[in-house]
Design a protein around this motif. Structure first.
Motif, PDB file in Angstrom:
ATOM      1  N   LEU A   1       0.825  -1.210   0.000  1.00 17.27           N
ATOM      2  CA  LEU A   1       0.000   0.000   0.000  1.00 17.27           C
ATOM      3  C   LEU A   1       0.860   1.261   0.000  1.00 17.27           C
ATOM      4  CD1 LEU A   1      -2.815  -0.938   2.560  1.00 17.27           C
ATOM      5  CD2 LEU A   1      -2.816  -1.209   0.074  1.00 17.27           C
ATOM      6  N   ALA A   2       1.914   1.283   0.819  1.00 18.40           N
ATOM      7  CA  ALA A   2       2.792   2.454   0.888  1.00 18.40           C
ATOM      8  C   ALA A   2       3.537   2.653  -0.428  1.00 18.40           C
ATOM      9  CB  ALA A   2       3.778   2.306   2.044  1.00 18.40           C
ATOM     10  N   TRP A   3       3.984   1.563  -1.028  1.00 19.70           N
ATOM     11  CA  TRP A   3       4.714   1.633  -2.302  1.00 19.70           C
ATOM     12  C   TRP A   3       3.789   2.118  -3.418  1.00 19.70           C
ATOM     13  CZ3 TRP A   3       9.933   0.536  -2.982  1.00 19.70           C
ATOM     14  CH2 TRP A   3      10.390   0.461  -4.305  1.00 19.70           C
ATOM     15  N   ASN A   4       2.576   1.575  -3.468  1.00 21.01           N
ATOM     16  CA  ASN A   4       1.608   2.016  -4.477  1.00 21.01           C
ATOM     17  C   ASN A   4       1.303   3.499  -4.332  1.00 21.01           C
ATOM     18  OD1 ASN A   4       1.490  -0.665  -5.216  1.00 21.01           O
ATOM     19  ND2 ASN A   4      -0.490  -1.049  -4.243  1.00 21.01           N
ATOM     20  N   GLU A   5       1.140   3.948  -3.091  1.00 18.05           N
ATOM     21  CA  GLU A   5       0.844   5.353  -2.827  1.00 18.05           C
ATOM     22  C   GLU A   5       1.979   6.249  -3.312  1.00 18.05           C
ATOM     23  OE1 GLU A   5      -0.925   8.899  -1.167  1.00 18.05           O
ATOM     24  OE2 GLU A   5      -1.707   6.959  -1.829  1.00 18.05           O
ATOM     25  N   LEU A   6       3.213   5.840  -3.089  1.00 20.00           N
ATOM     26  CA  LEU A   6       4.372   6.600  -3.551  1.00 20.00           C
ATOM     27  C   LEU A   6       4.380   6.699  -5.073  1.00 20.00           C
ATOM     28  CD1 LEU A   6       7.113   7.978  -2.882  1.00 20.00           C
ATOM     29  CD2 LEU A   6       8.155   5.702  -3.027  1.00 20.00           C
ATOM     30  N   ASN A   7       4.142   5.578  -5.736  1.00 19.10           N
ATOM     31  CA  ASN A   7       4.132   5.572  -7.202  1.00 19.10           C
ATOM     32  C   ASN A   7       3.014   6.438  -7.770  1.00 19.10           C
ATOM     33  OD1 ASN A   7       6.311   3.858  -7.299  1.00 19.10           O
ATOM     34  ND2 ASN A   7       5.146   2.025  -7.812  1.00 19.10           N
ATOM     35  N   GLU A   8       1.821   6.322  -7.185  1.00 23.29           N
ATOM     36  CA  GLU A   8       0.648   6.973  -7.756  1.00 23.29           C
ATOM     37  C   GLU A   8       0.560   8.457  -7.409  1.00 23.29           C
ATOM     38  OE1 GLU A   8      -2.548   4.636  -6.247  1.00 23.29           O
ATOM     39  OE2 GLU A   8      -1.946   2.820  -7.331  1.00 23.29           O
ATOM     40  N   ASN A   9       0.905   8.821  -6.188  1.00 24.96           N
ATOM     41  CA  ASN A   9       0.656  10.186  -5.722  1.00 24.96           C
ATOM     42  C   ASN A   9       1.871  11.098  -5.814  1.00 24.96           C
ATOM     43  OD1 ASN A   9      -1.160  12.130  -4.497  1.00 24.96           O
ATOM     44  ND2 ASN A   9       0.069  11.929  -2.636  1.00 24.96           N
ATOM     45  N   ILE A  10       3.078  10.538  -5.783  1.00 28.23           N
ATOM     46  CA  ILE A  10       4.294  11.359  -5.785  1.00 28.23           C
ATOM     47  C   ILE A  10       5.055  11.227  -7.104  1.00 28.23           C
ATOM     48  CG2 ILE A  10       6.493  11.818  -4.647  1.00 28.23           C
ATOM     49  CD1 ILE A  10       4.105  12.559  -2.924  1.00 28.23           C
ATOM     50  N   LEU A  11       5.440  10.016  -7.464  1.00 20.50           N
ATOM     51  CA  LEU A  11       6.250   9.805  -8.667  1.00 20.50           C
ATOM     52  C   LEU A  11       5.409   9.836  -9.938  1.00 20.50           C
ATOM     53  CD1 LEU A  11       8.504   6.862  -7.397  1.00 20.50           C
ATOM     54  CD2 LEU A  11       8.990   9.319  -7.320  1.00 20.50           C
ATOM     55  N   HIS A  12       4.145   9.449  -9.827  1.00 19.23           N
ATOM     56  CA  HIS A  12       3.219   9.358 -10.969  1.00 19.23           C
ATOM     57  C   HIS A  12       3.715   8.374 -12.024  1.00 19.23           C
ATOM     58  CE1 HIS A  12       1.010  12.626  -9.170  1.00 19.23           C
ATOM     59  NE2 HIS A  12       2.093  13.385  -9.181  1.00 19.23           N
ATOM     60  N   GLU A  13       4.476   7.420 -11.584  1.00 20.66           N
ATOM     61  CA  GLU A  13       4.934   6.300 -12.405  1.00 20.66           C
ATOM     62  C   GLU A  13       5.560   5.280 -11.461  1.00 20.66           C
ATOM     63  OE1 GLU A  13       8.119   7.181 -15.068  1.00 20.66           O
ATOM     64  OE2 GLU A  13       9.235   8.369 -13.608  1.00 20.66           O
ATOM     65  N   LYS A  14       5.948   4.137 -11.992  1.00 27.19           N
ATOM     66  CA  LYS A  14       6.571   3.120 -11.155  1.00 27.19           C
ATOM     67  C   LYS A  14       7.984   3.538 -10.765  1.00 27.19           C
ATOM     68  CE  LYS A  14       3.874  -0.772 -12.906  1.00 27.19           C
ATOM     69  NZ  LYS A  14       3.899  -2.129 -13.506  1.00 27.19           N
ATOM     70  N   LEU A  15       8.335   3.303  -9.507  1.00 26.69           N
ATOM     71  CA  LEU A  15       9.650   3.691  -9.004  1.00 26.69           C
ATOM     72  C   LEU A  15      10.752   2.946  -9.748  1.00 26.69           C
ATOM     73  CD1 LEU A  15      10.646   4.324  -5.350  1.00 26.69           C
ATOM     74  CD2 LEU A  15      12.072   2.808  -6.728  1.00 26.69           C
ATOM     75  N   GLN A  16      11.818   3.686 -10.068  1.00 21.27           N
ATOM     76  CA  GLN A  16      12.990   3.116 -10.716  1.00 21.27           C
ATOM     77  C   GLN A  16      14.220   3.437  -9.874  1.00 21.27           C
ATOM     78  OE1 GLN A  16      13.150   4.380 -14.935  1.00 21.27           O
ATOM     79  NE2 GLN A  16      11.041   5.082 -14.650  1.00 21.27           N
TER      80      GLN A  16
END
Length: 343
Positions: free
Chosen positions: A54-69
């Motif tokens: 959940l925390a990882w998805n939130e980071l991708n969706e709300n902050i990075l707006h893409e999958k973390l690399q």
């Protein structure tokens, strides 16, 4: 046939869900675990909770707006990121009242998380986050709590597990035996059962005799055989189980310190990434509590640019003035060591 249901519980989760690709990656203890469940070792036991997804998805969706690399060649870290970017668990797999998710920038977000999560979950047992962030630093947080009770409480009893006597509980009466629903039975050494809960929107499922290195396989088997109307065990059948308790903290050391490669976030690195899991199961029911934290700090020194050195080892000026004035009230030109304490 009289069935002896002495079981081995394998998953500390109330909701058991289907996963993704069947891959193998070492977990924190170096044990190879199949599937996309990035669980960890707890004193020789496997444990996984959904909060980190959940925390990882939130980071991708709300902050990075893409999958973390990540900007790394570390294969273990890259494999873990691939699995986290293809989550086995999302907010759709929980009811709204059971979880809290938040991400944002700076210390104000940390303060909001501490306040709002406690307001929504007064019985939350984890301490407030002790994380210090600068205004441009990032945090992503997730928490969930599930407390379930059986329709009928079982009876306490000392039971045997791996030939050792431990505290446990069993089905003594007919009413207690109706709590135990059969999902799949192959033998006394291989079966899957569900304990009937007061809240029918949750399930507590127990599986014995399946590969303890492959949580994905047992989840798949559960989903293939789990139906709405499950039969209860017979009056002549037996059920007993040990009480369980764990309080687990995990730091994702494989990812901490790694720099991001996402556009616009190249100056950030993962400074903290951890989760806490508490699980208790006894004759009355079960409680699982799980939180996950990801903190990204901005650090220019992690880029390819040459580090800047602010070392006063040659003549320099000291100027003091008020912030709202252009006229200093003190100026000092330091040209030699006469003003300094000698070694």
């Amino acid at each position: 046939m009289k069935k002896q249901l002495f079981f081995l519980p394998i998953v500390a989760m109330i909701l058991l869900l289907t996963g993704c690709n069947d891959q193998t990656t070492p977990n924190q203890s170096g044990v190879n675990i199949s599937g996309n469940y990035l669980g960890s070792d707890y004193q020789g036991n496997y444990v996984w909770g959904g909060a980190m997804n959940l925390a990882w998805n939130e980071l991708n969706e709300n902050i990075l707006h893409e999958k973390l690399q990540l900007n790394t060649d570390d294969k273990t870290a890259l494999d873990m990121v691939t699995k986290l970017n293809n989550p086995v668990f999302t907010k759709k797999d929980l009811d709204d009242k059971s979880y809290y998710v938040k991400s944002g920038y700076g210390q104000n977000t940390v303060d909001i998380i501490n306040k709002e999560s406690k307001e929504k979950f007064p019985s939350k047992s984890f301490k407030d986050l002790d994380v210090s962030l600068s205004p441009r630093d990032i945090i992503s947080y997730a928490y969930f709590l599930k407390e379930v009770e059986y329709v009928t409480a079982f009876t306490e009893k000392n039971v045997s597990f791996n030939n050792q006597k431990v505290k446990g509980f069993y089905a003594e009466t007919d009413d207690q035996k109706t709590n135990v629903k059969i999902i799949k039975y192959e033998s006394d050494d291989k079966f899957i059962i569900s304990l009937h809960l007061q809240d029918k929107s949750d399930q507590l499922i127990l599986a014995k005799g399946y590969d303890m290195q492959n949580p994905q396989a047992v989840v798949t088997t559960i989903n293939q055989n789990n139906h709405k109307d499950l039969p209860a065990i017979d009056e002549a059948d037996n059920f007993q189980a040990p009480k369980l308790h764990l309080d687990h903290h995990r730091d994702y050391v494989e990812l901490i310190g790694k720099a991001l490669a996402n556009s616009g976030f190249e100056d950030y690195f993962i400074s903290q990434m951890f989760e806490n899991i508490k699980f208790n199961m006894d004759e009355k029911g079960a409680r699982v509590e799980n939180e996950a934290v990801i903190a990204l700090l901005e650090n220019i020194s992690l880029t390819d640019e040459k580090p800047k050195n602010f070392i006063l080892d040659k003549p320099y000026w000291v100027v003091m003035q008020r912030t709202d004035s252009q006229n200093p009230y003190f100026i000092l030109g330091v040209n030699n060591t006469e003003l300094m304490d000698k070694n």
